[in-house]
Design a protein around this motif. Structure first.
Motif, PDB file in Angstrom:
ATOM      1  N   SER A   1       0.823  -1.202   0.000  1.00  0.00           N
ATOM      2  CA  SER A   1       0.000   0.000   0.000  1.00  0.00           C
ATOM      3  C   SER A   1       0.862   1.260   0.000  1.00  0.00           C
ATOM      4  CB  SER A   1      -0.937   0.015   1.210  1.00  0.00           C
ATOM      5  OG  SER A   1      -0.202   0.206   2.403  1.00  0.00           O
ATOM      6  N   GLU A   2       0.324   2.328  -0.554  1.00  0.00           N
ATOM      7  CA  GLU A   2       1.066   3.586  -0.625  1.00  0.00           C
ATOM      8  C   GLU A   2       1.411   4.103   0.765  1.00  0.00           C
ATOM      9  OE1 GLU A   2       0.504   8.138  -2.424  1.00  0.00           O
ATOM     10  OE2 GLU A   2      -1.014   6.582  -2.791  1.00  0.00           O
ATOM     11  N   ARG A   3       0.474   3.971   1.701  1.00  0.00           N
ATOM     12  CA  ARG A   3       0.712   4.463   3.053  1.00  0.00           C
ATOM     13  C   ARG A   3       1.841   3.702   3.733  1.00  0.00           C
ATOM     14  NH1 ARG A   3      -4.036   4.563   7.565  1.00  0.00           N
ATOM     15  NH2 ARG A   3      -3.502   2.361   7.728  1.00  0.00           N
ATOM     16  N   GLU A   4       1.862   2.373   3.559  1.00  0.00           N
ATOM     17  CA  GLU A   4       2.911   1.567   4.170  1.00  0.00           C
ATOM     18  C   GLU A   4       4.267   1.848   3.535  1.00  0.00           C
ATOM     19  OE1 GLU A   4       4.474  -1.739   6.626  1.00  0.00           O
ATOM     20  OE2 GLU A   4       3.080  -0.052   6.772  1.00  0.00           O
ATOM     21  N   GLN A   5       4.297   2.013   2.232  1.00  0.00           N
ATOM     22  CA  GLN A   5       5.554   2.310   1.555  1.00  0.00           C
ATOM     23  C   GLN A   5       6.111   3.667   1.990  1.00  0.00           C
ATOM     24  OE1 GLN A   5       7.544   0.361  -0.545  1.00  0.00           O
ATOM     25  NE2 GLN A   5       6.196  -1.216   0.294  1.00  0.00           N
ATOM     26  N   LEU A   6       5.218   4.625   2.251  1.00  0.00           N
ATOM     27  CA  LEU A   6       5.650   5.927   2.769  1.00  0.00           C
ATOM     28  C   LEU A   6       6.302   5.765   4.139  1.00  0.00           C
ATOM     29  CD1 LEU A   6       5.646   9.072   2.733  1.00  0.00           C
ATOM     30  CD2 LEU A   6       3.369   8.944   3.766  1.00  0.00           C
ATOM     31  N   ARG A   7       5.680   4.962   4.990  1.00  0.00           N
ATOM     32  CA  ARG A   7       6.229   4.722   6.332  1.00  0.00           C
ATOM     33  C   ARG A   7       7.607   4.073   6.241  1.00  0.00           C
ATOM     34  NH1 ARG A   7       6.614   0.672  10.268  1.00  0.00           N
ATOM     35  NH2 ARG A   7       5.897  -0.910   8.797  1.00  0.00           N
ATOM     36  N   ILE A   8       7.728   3.060   5.405  1.00  0.00           N
ATOM     37  CA  ILE A   8       8.984   2.329   5.295  1.00  0.00           C
ATOM     38  C   ILE A   8      10.095   3.218   4.729  1.00  0.00           C
ATOM     39  CG2 ILE A   8      10.125   0.436   4.070  1.00  0.00           C
ATOM     40  CD1 ILE A   8       7.419  -1.083   4.307  1.00  0.00           C
ATOM     41  N   ALA A   9       9.767   3.992   3.707  1.00  0.00           N
ATOM     42  CA  ALA A   9      10.771   4.876   3.110  1.00  0.00           C
ATOM     43  C   ALA A   9      11.285   5.886   4.126  1.00  0.00           C
ATOM     44  CB  ALA A   9      10.172   5.589   1.893  1.00  0.00           C
ATOM     45  N   ASP A  10      10.388   6.410   4.954  1.00  0.00           N
ATOM     46  CA  ASP A  10      10.799   7.375   5.963  1.00  0.00           C
ATOM     47  C   ASP A  10      11.724   6.730   6.994  1.00  0.00           C
ATOM     48  OD1 ASP A  10      10.252  10.215   6.965  1.00  0.00           O
ATOM     49  OD2 ASP A  10       9.886   9.014   8.770  1.00  0.00           O
ATOM     50  N   LEU A  11      11.396   5.519   7.408  1.00  0.00           N
ATOM     51  CA  LEU A  11      12.234   4.821   8.382  1.00  0.00           C
ATOM     52  C   LEU A  11      13.622   4.518   7.814  1.00  0.00           C
ATOM     53  CD1 LEU A  11       9.585   2.359   9.832  1.00  0.00           C
ATOM     54  CD2 LEU A  11      10.822   4.084  11.144  1.00  0.00           C
TER      55      LEU A  11
ATOM     56  N   CYS B   1      13.189  -0.769  16.025  1.00  0.00           N
ATOM     57  CA  CYS B   1      11.956  -1.274  16.639  1.00  0.00           C
ATOM     58  C   CYS B   1      10.779  -0.416  16.190  1.00  0.00           C
ATOM     59  CB  CYS B   1      12.088  -1.267  18.161  1.00  0.00           C
ATOM     60  SG  CYS B   1      10.639  -1.900  19.036  1.00  0.00           S
ATOM     61  N   THR B   2       9.999  -0.917  15.249  1.00  0.00           N
ATOM     62  CA  THR B   2       8.871  -0.152  14.721  1.00  0.00           C
ATOM     63  C   THR B   2       7.602  -0.994  14.745  1.00  0.00           C
ATOM     64  OG1 THR B   2       9.193  -0.804  12.400  1.00  0.00           O
ATOM     65  CG2 THR B   2      10.459   1.085  13.205  1.00  0.00           C
ATOM     66  N   GLU B   3       6.477  -0.332  15.016  1.00  0.00           N
ATOM     67  CA  GLU B   3       5.175  -1.000  15.084  1.00  0.00           C
ATOM     68  C   GLU B   3       5.190  -2.154  16.089  1.00  0.00           C
ATOM     69  OE1 GLU B   3       2.396   0.264  12.859  1.00  0.00           O
ATOM     70  OE2 GLU B   3       3.940   1.756  13.262  1.00  0.00           O
ATOM     71  N   VAL B   4       5.872  -1.941  17.213  1.00  0.00           N
ATOM     72  CA  VAL B   4       5.981  -2.966  18.254  1.00  0.00           C
ATOM     73  C   VAL B   4       5.537  -2.440  19.613  1.00  0.00           C
ATOM     74  CG1 VAL B   4       7.597  -4.409  19.578  1.00  0.00           C
ATOM     75  CG2 VAL B   4       7.818  -4.248  17.085  1.00  0.00           C
ATOM     76  N   LEU B   5       6.067  -1.299  20.037  1.00  0.00           N
ATOM     77  CA  LEU B   5       5.857  -0.829  21.407  1.00  0.00           C
ATOM     78  C   LEU B   5       4.400  -0.551  21.721  1.00  0.00           C
ATOM     79  CD1 LEU B   5       8.931   1.528  21.898  1.00  0.00           C
ATOM     80  CD2 LEU B   5       8.658  -0.849  22.606  1.00  0.00           C
ATOM     81  N   GLU B   6       3.598  -0.242  20.711  1.00  0.00           N
ATOM     82  CA  GLU B   6       2.174  -0.017  20.963  1.00  0.00           C
ATOM     83  C   GLU B   6       1.444  -1.307  21.352  1.00  0.00           C
ATOM     84  OE1 GLU B   6       2.620  -0.056  16.378  1.00  0.00           O
ATOM     85  OE2 GLU B   6       3.800   0.453  18.160  1.00  0.00           O
ATOM     86  N   HIS B   7       2.066  -2.457  21.067  1.00  0.00           N
ATOM     87  CA  HIS B   7       1.459  -3.753  21.395  1.00  0.00           C
ATOM     88  C   HIS B   7       1.919  -4.301  22.745  1.00  0.00           C
ATOM     89  CE1 HIS B   7      -0.262  -4.390  17.357  1.00  0.00           C
ATOM     90  NE2 HIS B   7       0.842  -3.820  16.902  1.00  0.00           N
TER      91      HIS B   7
ATOM     92  N   LEU C   1     -12.936  17.310   9.240  1.00  0.00           N
ATOM     93  CA  LEU C   1     -12.629  18.587   9.874  1.00  0.00           C
ATOM     94  C   LEU C   1     -11.255  18.595  10.533  1.00  0.00           C
ATOM     95  CD1 LEU C   1     -16.094  19.379  11.543  1.00  0.00           C
ATOM     96  CD2 LEU C   1     -15.037  20.586   9.615  1.00  0.00           C
ATOM     97  N   TYR C   2     -10.810  17.408  11.002  1.00  0.00           N
ATOM     98  CA  TYR C   2      -9.597  17.374  11.809  1.00  0.00           C
ATOM     99  C   TYR C   2      -8.659  16.207  11.483  1.00  0.00           C
ATOM    100  CZ  TYR C   2      -6.732  16.769  16.017  1.00  0.00           C
ATOM    101  OH  TYR C   2      -5.689  16.591  16.877  1.00  0.00           O
ATOM    102  N   GLY C   3      -9.255  15.032  11.260  1.00  0.00           N
ATOM    103  CA  GLY C   3      -8.440  13.817  11.147  1.00  0.00           C
ATOM    104  C   GLY C   3      -7.465  13.812   9.996  1.00  0.00           C
ATOM    105  N   ARG C   4      -7.824  14.414   8.855  1.00  0.00           N
ATOM    106  CA  ARG C   4      -6.930  14.388   7.696  1.00  0.00           C
ATOM    107  C   ARG C   4      -5.631  15.135   7.951  1.00  0.00           C
ATOM    108  NH1 ARG C   4     -10.555  16.387   2.786  1.00  0.00           N
ATOM    109  NH2 ARG C   4     -11.098  17.912   4.372  1.00  0.00           N
ATOM    110  N   ARG C   5      -5.648  16.021   8.924  1.00  0.00           N
ATOM    111  CA  ARG C   5      -4.436  16.796   9.223  1.00  0.00           C
ATOM    112  C   ARG C   5      -3.582  16.140  10.302  1.00  0.00           C
ATOM    113  NH1 ARG C   5      -8.512  20.667   9.058  1.00  0.00           N
ATOM    114  NH2 ARG C   5      -8.484  20.959  11.317  1.00  0.00           N
ATOM    115  N   ARG C   6      -4.008  14.989  10.790  1.00  0.00           N
ATOM    116  CA  ARG C   6      -3.258  14.320  11.851  1.00  0.00           C
ATOM    117  C   ARG C   6      -2.209  13.385  11.268  1.00  0.00           C
ATOM    118  NH1 ARG C   6      -6.829  11.621  16.385  1.00  0.00           N
ATOM    119  NH2 ARG C   6      -4.790  11.593  17.354  1.00  0.00           N
ATOM    120  N   PRO C   7      -0.954  13.485  11.707  1.00  0.00           N
ATOM    121  CA  PRO C   7       0.036  12.488  11.295  1.00  0.00           C
ATOM    122  C   PRO C   7      -0.342  11.105  11.821  1.00  0.00           C
ATOM    123  CG  PRO C   7       1.069  14.415  12.295  1.00  0.00           C
ATOM    124  CD  PRO C   7      -0.389  14.518  12.585  1.00  0.00           C
ATOM    125  N   ILE C   8       0.098  10.084  11.120  1.00  0.00           N
ATOM    126  CA  ILE C   8      -0.184   8.721  11.552  1.00  0.00           C
ATOM    127  C   ILE C   8       0.905   8.208  12.489  1.00  0.00           C
ATOM    128  CG2 ILE C   8      -0.594   6.359  10.800  1.00  0.00           C
ATOM    129  CD1 ILE C   8      -1.485   7.440   8.121  1.00  0.00           C
TER     130      ILE C   8
END
Length: 266
Positions: A10-20, A88-94, A232-239
C-alpha cells in the motif's frame, strides 16, 4: 482476512517504510525487533553487514546476512551494547503497559549507539474497537495498548537523546464520546475486524458481529459523526512518529542520515 503482502504494497505503508529507511544510519550489526516477514530486515541488509531479525516466533527467511531468532522485546537474550542499532517499529504499541518500561530498557541496553523507534502518533485508542465473541473483551484497534507522542518516548528512553524526530503520514481514525457510546451499545460492529491481531485477552480471532436494522441506524449516526470529525480534523493528523535516538554516552561522531527533515515534534 488480513493480507500482509497487500498491506506492505500500500502507498501508506511504503511511505512509512521509506521514511524509516532514510532515518536509519548505516553500521555493522542491527537488531530488528518485530521482524515478522523480514521485509524490513531485507531493506536493512543494504545498510548493515548482519541483521538479526527477531520476533515472538522465529521468522522464516533465507537471505544473506539475515539471522532469524525467536525472542521477546521485554527479555532480549543479548549482551549489553551488542548492536550498533536497535530497530523497533510498530511494536511498542502492542506491549502490555506494565511491561513497556522494561521493553525500552532492553532496547537501550542492547544498543551501543542508536535506536530507531516508530510508533503511531497520538492515536485515538477509542476508535475502531472490536469485541471478542469468545471472552467478551473489548479490544483497541489492531491490539494497540499504548499511546505515544515525543514527550512520552523521550521519557521511556532517559539515557538516550533524540537526533531526529519526524511525523509521517496523514489521517488516522478519530472518534468522539457520542460515537463511542453508540458503538458500545451496538456491540462494536464496525471495528477493525480485518486485522491480523487476535483478542488481547484470549487470543481468539475476532469476528464481526451481525446487527439488525435498529443497531444499523444507530451505527450510521456514529459513523457519520466520525466522518465529519475526520474531514474537519483527522486528515491533518500524522499517523506515525519516527525517532532516531543516540546513547548519551556515545563518543563517536554522528553518522550522516539521508533525507534529513528535522522539525519540532511533541
Amino acid at each position: 482476512m488480513f493480507d500482509l503482502a497487500r498491506s506492505r504494497a500500500s502507498e501508506r505503508e511504503q511511505l512509512r517504510i521509506a521514511d524509516l529507511m532514510s532515518l536509519t544510519p548505516p553500521g555493522d550489526r542491527v537488531l530488528e525487533i518485530g521482524a515478522r516477514d523480514c521485509y524490513l530486515s531485507r531493506r536493512l541488509s543494504d545498510l548493515y553487514r548482519e541483521v538479526v531479525a527477531l520476533d515472538l516466533q522465529r521468522p522464516v527467511v533465507d537471505h544473506p546476512g539475515i539471522v532469524p531468532v525467536q525472542g521477546d522485546v521485554t527479555d532480549l537474550r543479548f549482551g549489553d551494547g551488542t548492536f550498533d542499532t536497535v530497530f523497533c517499529t510498530e511494536v511498542l504499541e502492542h506491549v502490555p503497559p506494565e511491561k513497556l518500561v522494561r521493553a525500552c530498557d532492553e532496547i537501550e541496553r542492547t544498543t551501543s549507539r542508536y535506536a530507531v523507534i516508530g510508533v503511531p502518533y497520538r492515536q485515538d485508542l477509542r476508535a475502531d474497537r472490536t469485541l471478542c465473541r469468545r471472552c467478551g473483551t473489548v479490544n483497541p484497534a489492531t491490539g494497540h495498548l499504548n499511546r505515544f507522542d515525543r514527550r512520552r518516548l523521550e521519557a521511556l528512553f532517559p539515557r538516550m537523546r533524540v537526533v531526529e524526530a519526524r511525523l509521517t503520514g496523514q489521517g488516522r481514525a478519530v472518534t468522539n464520546p457520542l460515537s463511542v457510546w453508540l458503538f458500545r451499545l451496538c456491540g462494536y460492529p464496525y471495528g477493525s475486524y480485518d486485522q491480523e491481531e487476535g483478542c488481547i485477552r484470549c487470543g481468539a480471532p475476532l469476528e464481526r458481529p451481525k446487527i439488525g436494522p435498529g443497531r444499523w441506524a444507530l451505527c450510521f449516526v456514529a459513523r457519520t459523526l466520525n466522518r465529519m470529525q475526520f474531514y474537519l480534523y483527522g486528515r491533518r493528523r500524522p499517523i506515525w512518529i519516527h525517532l532516531l535516538f543516540e546513547k548519551c554516552d556515545s563518543a563517536a561522531p554522528a553518522a550522516p542520515v539521508a533525507s534529513s527533515r528535522p522539525h519540532s515534534v511533541r
